[in-house]
Design a protein around this motif. Structure first.
Motif, PDB file in Angstrom:
ATOM      1  N   LYS A  48       0.828  -1.200   0.000  1.00 50.97           N
ATOM      2  CA  LYS A  48       0.000   0.000   0.000  1.00 50.97           C
ATOM      3  C   LYS A  48       0.865   1.252   0.000  1.00 50.97           C
ATOM      4  CE  LYS A  48      -0.538   0.650   4.938  1.00 50.97           C
ATOM      5  NZ  LYS A  48      -1.419   1.078   5.976  1.00 50.97           N
ATOM      6  N   VAL A  49       0.246   2.355  -0.358  1.00 48.15           N
ATOM      7  CA  VAL A  49       0.904   3.657  -0.383  1.00 48.15           C
ATOM      8  C   VAL A  49       0.823   4.268   0.999  1.00 48.15           C
ATOM      9  CG1 VAL A  49       0.807   5.981  -1.364  1.00 48.15           C
ATOM     10  CG2 VAL A  49       0.363   3.995  -2.814  1.00 48.15           C
ATOM     11  N   GLU A  50       1.929   4.872   1.442  1.00 48.42           N
ATOM     12  CA  GLU A  50       1.985   5.509   2.759  1.00 48.42           C
ATOM     13  C   GLU A  50       2.605   6.889   2.628  1.00 48.42           C
ATOM     14  OE1 GLU A  50       4.484   2.755   4.845  1.00 48.42           O
ATOM     15  OE2 GLU A  50       2.849   1.330   5.165  1.00 48.42           O
ATOM     16  N   GLU A  51       2.096   7.832   3.375  1.00 50.35           N
ATOM     17  CA  GLU A  51       2.722   9.154   3.413  1.00 50.35           C
ATOM     18  C   GLU A  51       3.727   9.146   4.550  1.00 50.35           C
ATOM     19  OE1 GLU A  51       1.742  13.910   3.227  1.00 50.35           O
ATOM     20  OE2 GLU A  51       0.177  12.560   3.914  1.00 50.35           O
ATOM     21  N   GLY A  52       4.957   9.467   4.216  1.00 54.05           N
ATOM     22  CA  GLY A  52       6.016   9.401   5.210  1.00 54.05           C
ATOM     23  C   GLY A  52       6.474   7.966   5.372  1.00 54.05           C
ATOM     24  N   PRO A  53       7.699   7.762   5.809  1.00 56.01           N
ATOM     25  CA  PRO A  53       8.202   6.394   5.928  1.00 56.01           C
ATOM     26  C   PRO A  53       7.690   5.703   7.198  1.00 56.01           C
ATOM     27  CG  PRO A  53       9.922   7.922   6.541  1.00 56.01           C
ATOM     28  CD  PRO A  53       8.732   8.735   6.093  1.00 56.01           C
ATOM     29  N   ASP A  54       6.549   5.031   7.093  1.00 55.48           N
ATOM     30  CA  ASP A  54       6.018   4.294   8.235  1.00 55.48           C
ATOM     31  C   ASP A  54       6.732   2.969   8.434  1.00 55.48           C
ATOM     32  OD1 ASP A  54       4.169   6.287   8.714  1.00 55.48           O
ATOM     33  OD2 ASP A  54       2.570   5.291   7.599  1.00 55.48           O
ATOM     34  N   CYS A  55       7.183   2.360   7.359  1.00 57.69           N
ATOM     35  CA  CYS A  55       7.829   1.050   7.418  1.00 57.69           C
ATOM     36  C   CYS A  55       9.336   1.207   7.204  1.00 57.69           C
ATOM     37  CB  CYS A  55       7.226   0.133   6.365  1.00 57.69           C
ATOM     38  SG  CYS A  55       5.506  -0.273   6.704  1.00 57.69           S
ATOM     39  N   PRO A  56      10.110   0.186   7.604  1.00 58.92           N
ATOM     40  CA  PRO A  56      11.568   0.252   7.409  1.00 58.92           C
ATOM     41  C   PRO A  56      11.940   0.388   5.931  1.00 58.92           C
ATOM     42  CG  PRO A  56      10.963  -1.640   8.781  1.00 58.92           C
ATOM     43  CD  PRO A  56       9.690  -1.048   8.265  1.00 58.92           C
ATOM     44  N   ALA A  57      13.089   0.990   5.689  1.00 65.11           N
ATOM     45  CA  ALA A  57      13.552   1.239   4.317  1.00 65.11           C
ATOM     46  C   ALA A  57      13.645  -0.038   3.494  1.00 65.11           C
ATOM     47  CB  ALA A  57      14.902   1.949   4.341  1.00 65.11           C
ATOM     48  N   LYS A  58      13.976  -1.157   4.121  1.00 60.17           N
ATOM     49  CA  LYS A  58      14.109  -2.414   3.379  1.00 60.17           C
ATOM     50  C   LYS A  58      12.772  -2.884   2.809  1.00 60.17           C
ATOM     51  CE  LYS A  58      13.436  -5.493   7.280  1.00 60.17           C
ATOM     52  NZ  LYS A  58      13.928  -6.650   7.971  1.00 60.17           N
ATOM     53  N   ASN A  59      11.665  -2.344   3.299  1.00 58.74           N
ATOM     54  CA  ASN A  59      10.339  -2.764   2.867  1.00 58.74           C
ATOM     55  C   ASN A  59       9.604  -1.734   2.038  1.00 58.74           C
ATOM     56  OD1 ASN A  59      10.665  -5.138   4.302  1.00 58.74           O
ATOM     57  ND2 ASN A  59       9.669  -4.354   6.123  1.00 58.74           N
ATOM     58  N   ARG A  60      10.320  -0.734   1.504  1.00 56.38           N
ATOM     59  CA  ARG A  60       9.581   0.302   0.777  1.00 56.38           C
ATOM     60  C   ARG A  60      10.358   0.857  -0.401  1.00 56.38           C
ATOM     61  NH1 ARG A  60      11.879   5.106   3.258  1.00 56.38           N
ATOM     62  NH2 ARG A  60      12.531   4.583   5.345  1.00 56.38           N
ATOM     63  N   PHE A  61       9.608   1.387  -1.362  1.00 55.91           N
ATOM     64  CA  PHE A  61      10.150   2.149  -2.477  1.00 55.91           C
ATOM     65  C   PHE A  61       9.792   3.604  -2.231  1.00 55.91           C
ATOM     66  CE2 PHE A  61       9.561  -1.502  -5.765  1.00 55.91           C
ATOM     67  CZ  PHE A  61      10.798  -2.020  -5.445  1.00 55.91           C
ATOM     68  N   GLY A  62      10.670   4.506  -2.603  1.00 52.41           N
ATOM     69  CA  GLY A  62      10.370   5.917  -2.475  1.00 52.41           C
ATOM     70  C   GLY A  62      11.560   6.671  -1.930  1.00 52.41           C
ATOM     71  N   PRO A  63      11.394   7.949  -1.731  1.00 54.11           N
ATOM     72  CA  PRO A  63      10.155   8.715  -1.748  1.00 54.11           C
ATOM     73  C   PRO A  63       9.737   9.122  -3.158  1.00 54.11           C
ATOM     74  CG  PRO A  63      11.941  10.172  -1.147  1.00 54.11           C
ATOM     75  CD  PRO A  63      12.531   8.795  -1.319  1.00 54.11           C
ATOM     76  N   TYR A  64       8.452   9.292  -3.319  1.00 56.92           N
ATOM     77  CA  TYR A  64       7.851   9.787  -4.549  1.00 56.92           C
ATOM     78  C   TYR A  64       7.230  11.144  -4.259  1.00 56.92           C
ATOM     79  CZ  TYR A  64       8.407   5.024  -6.207  1.00 56.92           C
ATOM     80  OH  TYR A  64       8.939   3.821  -6.588  1.00 56.92           O
ATOM     81  N   ALA A  65       7.128  11.966  -5.285  1.00 52.22           N
ATOM     82  CA  ALA A  65       6.597  13.323  -5.125  1.00 52.22           C
ATOM     83  C   ALA A  65       5.086  13.335  -4.919  1.00 52.22           C
ATOM     84  CB  ALA A  65       6.962  14.180  -6.326  1.00 52.22           C
TER      85      ALA A  65
END
Length: 79
Positions: free
Chosen positions: A23-40
């Motif tokens: 899912k899409v999240e605003e701000g890094p809620d999950c650890p960096a290893k589990n996410r792509f981004g940041p996106y604008a």
């Protein structure tokens, strides 16, 4: 004193795609290893997996990464 300050909350307007929760999240809620981004934008983050697939395909078909010039046709080991 910590060398790097751990950022617990994201900046407003930073969007991420969580690979674990899909899912899409605003701000890094999950650890960096589990996410792509940041996106604008939220829209860009929503298409993160599609963007990754397109970039992977571009890399896989880029002749600069798979240069065979100057290499023999056969890759058999010498006798």
């Amino acid at each position: 004193m910590a060398l790097f300050k751990k950022r617990t909350a994201g900046k407003p307007g930073e969007w991420y795609y969580c690979l674990e929760h899909k899912k899409v999240e605003e701000g890094p809620d999950c650890p960096a290893k589990n996410r792509f981004g940041p996106y604008a934008t939220r829209e860009e983050a929503a298409h993160a997996m599609e963007t990754a697939r397109e970039r992977n395909l571009e890399w896989e078909t880029d002749p600069r990464w798979h240069d065979t010039a100057g290499k023999p046709e056969s890759q058999e080991p010498p006798d």
